[in-house]
Motif scaffolding. Structure first.
Motif, short mmCIF file in Angstrom:
data_model
loop_
_atom_site.label_atom_id
_atom_site.label_comp_id
_atom_site.label_asym_id
_atom_site.label_seq_id
_atom_site.Cartn_x
_atom_site.Cartn_y
_atom_site.Cartn_z
N TRP A 73 0.86 -1.19 0.15
CA TRP A 73 0.01 0.25 0.09
C TRP A 73 0.94 1.39 0.05
O TRP A 73 0.84 2.24 -0.61
N ALA A 120 1.97 1.83 -3.65
CA ALA A 120 1.03 1.34 -4.66
C ALA A 120 1.09 2.31 -5.74
O ALA A 120 1.68 3.56 -5.26
N THR A 135 -5.65 1.30 -6.48
CA THR A 135 -5.77 1.57 -4.95
C THR A 135 -7.28 1.02 -4.42
O THR A 135 -7.46 0.48 -3.55
N GLU A 191 -0.97 -1.42 5.45
CA GLU A 191 -0.05 -2.08 4.84
C GLU A 191 0.31 -3.42 5.82
O GLU A 191 0.50 -4.51 5.05
N TRP A 196 -5.04 8.48 -1.69
CA TRP A 196 -3.74 7.72 -1.87
C TRP A 196 -3.10 7.52 -3.42
O TRP A 196 -1.89 7.65 -3.39
#
Length: 220
Positions: free
Chosen positions: A74, A77, A84, A121, A200
């Protein structure tokens, strides 16, 4: 010198030939041992065949373990909202089906877990460790035992330390979340996955977005 005569036949005795006979006897015995060794060759070949087979199986097992795909990250990513969102959707499905079946996991996972990249994560690699232990090419009872005995408790303890006392209220004031007892627990905070996926994917180095107000009031 003539050989002494045999007392009954009157013919020369064989006493002088004893060393020759002894030598022949030794040669015959040596040949017999060689023949006996040759008779054991098929058995030894079978033993070598079994050993080669065992080594081949061990090598195949090691090769299979090396083929286990790496867990996605993550933290690293790609900046693609589709990727995501896919990671979060898969993770939420696994959390619902597996992780939140454990009471200590229910207690430790805060509703705001999506706002904690280190928690996401941890959960991602734990999910892939579970997949490898139960469904991968090297799945085994030993790997499953390691997941239960070491990996899952380790992740639970780290989440408890890093985010266990956190809540949505600490990110934005809103009503708390209470998990129902005695039934499969829904994954908390999944209504925010779209917001977090977008952040993200395109703005992870900036401040996290504020959670949307709860339906029915109570938010800012």
């Amino acid at each position: 010198m003539n050989a002494p005569e045999h007392p009954e036949t009157g013919r020369p005795g064989l006493h002088g030939a004893d060393p020759v006979l002894a030598a022949l006897a030794r040669e015959v015995d040596a040949l017999r041992r060689v023949v006996d060794g040759l008779e054991q060759v098929p058995e030894r070949v079978d033993q070598l065949g079994r050993l080669v087979g065992q080594l081949s199986e061990a090598l195949a097992a090691v090769t299979a373990r090396r083929r286990i795909p790496a867990a996605p990250s993550w933290l690293l990513a790609p900046g693609d909202i589709g990727e995501t969102r896919r990671l979060l959707d898969e993770l939420c499905g696994w959390l619902q089906a597996v992780f939140l079946r454990y009471p200590d996991a229910v207690k430790v996972l805060p509703e705001c877990w999506l706002w904690h990249p280190e928690v996401v994560e941890e959960l991602l690699w734990l999910m892939h460790a579970w997949l490898a232990a139960y469904q991968g090419p090297a799945a085994s009872v030993g790997a499953a035992g390691d997941w239960h005995d070491r990996q899952r408790p380790g992740v639970v303890n780290r989440i408890r330390k890093e985010a266990g006392s956190c809540s949505i209220e600490r990110h934005q004031t809103r009503p708390g979340w209470n998990a129902p007892a005695g039934a499969p627990v829904p994954v908390p905070g999944t209504d925010h996955t779209e917001l977090i996926a977008r952040w993200w994917a395109s703005g992870r180095d900036s401040a996290a977005p504020e959670p949307a107000p709860a339906d029915g009031g109570g938010g800012l």
